[in-house]
Write an enzyme that holds these catalytic residues in place. Structure first.
Site, mmCIF file in Angstrom:
data_model
loop_
_atom_site.group_PDB
_atom_site.id
_atom_site.type_symbol
_atom_site.label_atom_id
_atom_site.label_comp_id
_atom_site.label_asym_id
_atom_site.label_seq_id
_atom_site.Cartn_x
_atom_site.Cartn_y
_atom_site.Cartn_z
ATOM 1 N N HIS A 108 0.967 -1.185 0.140
ATOM 2 C CA HIS A 108 -0.023 -0.061 0.092
ATOM 3 C C HIS A 108 1.000 1.394 0.018
ATOM 4 O O HIS A 108 2.159 0.907 0.019
ATOM 5 C CB HIS A 108 -1.087 -0.176 1.153
ATOM 6 C CG HIS A 108 -0.489 0.174 2.584
ATOM 7 N ND1 HIS A 108 0.517 -1.189 2.875
ATOM 8 C CD2 HIS A 108 -0.308 0.955 3.714
ATOM 9 C CE1 HIS A 108 0.967 -0.721 4.275
ATOM 10 N NE2 HIS A 108 0.317 0.379 4.693
ATOM 11 N N ASP A 146 5.765 4.487 5.196
ATOM 12 C CA ASP A 146 6.729 3.525 5.580
ATOM 13 C C ASP A 146 6.801 2.405 4.979
ATOM 14 O O ASP A 146 7.937 1.696 4.906
ATOM 15 C CB ASP A 146 6.493 3.207 6.968
ATOM 16 C CG ASP A 146 5.100 2.615 7.157
ATOM 17 O OD1 ASP A 146 3.993 3.158 6.707
ATOM 18 O OD2 ASP A 146 4.770 1.362 7.951
ATOM 19 N N HIS A 147 6.183 2.404 3.725
ATOM 20 C CA HIS A 147 6.478 1.279 2.757
ATOM 21 C C HIS A 147 6.802 1.801 1.147
ATOM 22 O O HIS A 147 7.132 1.104 0.489
ATOM 23 C CB HIS A 147 5.042 0.554 2.401
ATOM 24 C CG HIS A 147 4.588 -0.080 3.658
ATOM 25 N ND1 HIS A 147 4.401 -1.281 4.072
ATOM 26 C CD2 HIS A 147 3.976 0.778 5.027
ATOM 27 C CE1 HIS A 147 4.154 -1.578 5.236
ATOM 28 N NE2 HIS A 147 3.728 -0.552 5.784
ATOM 29 N N HIS A 159 7.167 -5.414 10.980
ATOM 30 C CA HIS A 159 6.434 -4.249 10.973
ATOM 31 C C HIS A 159 6.110 -4.169 12.398
ATOM 32 O O HIS A 159 4.868 -3.838 12.772
ATOM 33 C CB HIS A 159 5.307 -4.394 10.085
ATOM 34 C CG HIS A 159 4.895 -2.951 9.933
ATOM 35 N ND1 HIS A 159 3.898 -2.445 10.603
ATOM 36 C CD2 HIS A 159 4.949 -2.241 8.753
ATOM 37 C CE1 HIS A 159 3.526 -1.215 10.123
ATOM 38 N NE2 HIS A 159 4.004 -1.016 9.039
HETATM 39 ZN ZN LIG Z 1 3.055 0.395 7.721
HETATM 40 ZN ZN LIG Z 2 -0.144 1.102 6.705
#
Ligand SMILES: [Zn+2]
Ligand SMILES: [Zn+2]
Length: 369
Positions: free
Chosen positions: A118, A122-123, A319
């Site tokens: 997504h 942070d990705h 995560h």
């Molecule tokens: Zn995340």
């Molecule tokens: Zn997220």
């Protein structure tokens, strides 16, 4: 006789100390000696390579980021490399994670695609670094970037932001070395035929080549839509990435029978304690964040129950929110995960998971950070 032996011992010891002091002083003061030592270190670092990661005898996963948006010196945000069919695939590229990858000296020219779960920051923050490192390593084609609807916007934004950087680098190194045609990120949207995101239990096979199948499926990170997980099947072995999700039917369904499930996890009890501490310390911003985040993440126990329901024996929690330090932190994080039939581990940056073909084995080791 005893006295003489004592004298010899003292003389030898004095000589050793003298040599150490002289060597230290030479290293500190003499540039030529500093250069010799540094050249040795450089020689050694160049001999460390991990070409074996792309051997076709196993499905492999290396974790380049086991953290979350909460800053932590030991854990970069979400990042995983999958090695299969002689290629490298990236699942999420959190900010700073490719500093880890660079140290492994993997054959990054084999990087073929990035799969984004997504578009939370942070990705996606190190997508440009994934592109640049593999481009400089002589990747022979544009880098494919898979994701739900919105992927074109993310890719075109990064492309525009790095347009000047590309111009400088091509001008400086020359187009023969940094081939402009291999530089671009190429968006690959994963959606239903009508363009809507996958939701509920929907899934789609997004890549099939040389015995590798990658399947995207919807997870529940509402209000973040699209939010996907990915399953990699290669030579009879399989790993599943949950992406960010609360307990979701799509994940349970598509993790069925996988060898390893890499699942996000939030210790909601600790996050509650952090929220209460923020309130006492009168830090309203932290209090607000700690209040808001638990509803779209899974707890370690949720993850373990999903693994059990899906029949997955190996669970790796990643995560991590929050990232607790040391063995005590791990003990706290593993509370409630003892659901029977599921072996649960805590991910760390540098963790290498290997699933040899024609075997049921799963091995864990470290590539270093
Ligand atoms: Zn995340
Ligand atoms: Zn997220």
């Amino acid at each position: 006789m005893k006295k003489r032996r004592g004298n010899i011992f003292r003389t030898v010891l004095s000589l050793i100390i003298l040599v150490i002091i002289a060597g230290g002083a030479a290293l500190y003061y003499v540039p030529a000696i500093q250069d010799v030592v540094i050249a040795r270190v450089i020689d050694h670092s160049l001999t460390v390579r991990h070409d074996e990661l792309i051997n076709d005898d196993a499905l492999r996963v290396a974790i380049c980021g086991s953290g979350s948006p909460l800053a932590d010196p030991d854990r970069r945000p979400a990042c995983n490399l999958v090695f299969a069919a002689g290629k490298i695939f990236v699942v999420d590229a959190g900010a700073g994670s490719f500093a880890r990858v660079a140290r492994w000296r993997a054959p990054l020219e084999r990087m073929e695609a990035v799969f984004l779960t997504h578009f939370h920051s942070d990705h996606i923050g190190d997508l440009p670094e994934a592109r640049l490192q593999s481009w400089v390593s002589q990747r022979p084609a544009p880098l494919q970037v898979y994701g739900g609807p919105g992927i074109e916007r993310v890719v075109s934004g990064f492309t525009e932001a790095y347009a000047l950087d590309d111009f400088y680098r091509i001008t400086h190194h020359g187009a023969d070395f940094l081939k402009p045609e291999n530089g671009p990120l190429q968006p690959r949207e994963i959606a239903n035929p009508d363009g809507t995101p996958l939701t509920g239990a929907q899934s789609k096979v997004v890549l099939e080549e040389n015995g590798l199948t990658v399947t995207a499926f919807a997870v529940d990170h509402t209000p973040v839509i699209p939010a996907y997980g990915y399953r990699f099947d290669y030579r009879g072995r399989s790993v599943v990435f949950s992406g960010d999700t609360r307990t979701s039917e799509g994940l349970t369904l598509h993790a069925k029978g996988a060898d390893v499930l890499l699942h996000e996890a939030m210790d909601k009890n600790i996050v509650g304690l952090m929220g209460a501490a923020a309130m006492r310390a009168q830090i309203p911003v932290a209090q607000k964040i700690m209040h808001d985040i638990p509803d779209y993440h899974a707890s370690p126990r949720d993850a373990a129950e999903t693994a059990k329901e899906a029949g997955v024996a190996q669970l790796v929690l990643t995560h991590l929110i929050p990232a607790l330090p040391g063995w005590l932190g791990n003990r706290i994080f593993l509370r409630g995960t003892d659901v029977g039939g599921v072996e649960t581990r805590i991910a760390y940056d540098g963790m290498l998971i290997e699933l040899p073909a024609g075997s049921k084995a799963v091995t864990y080791s470290s590539l270093g950070r």
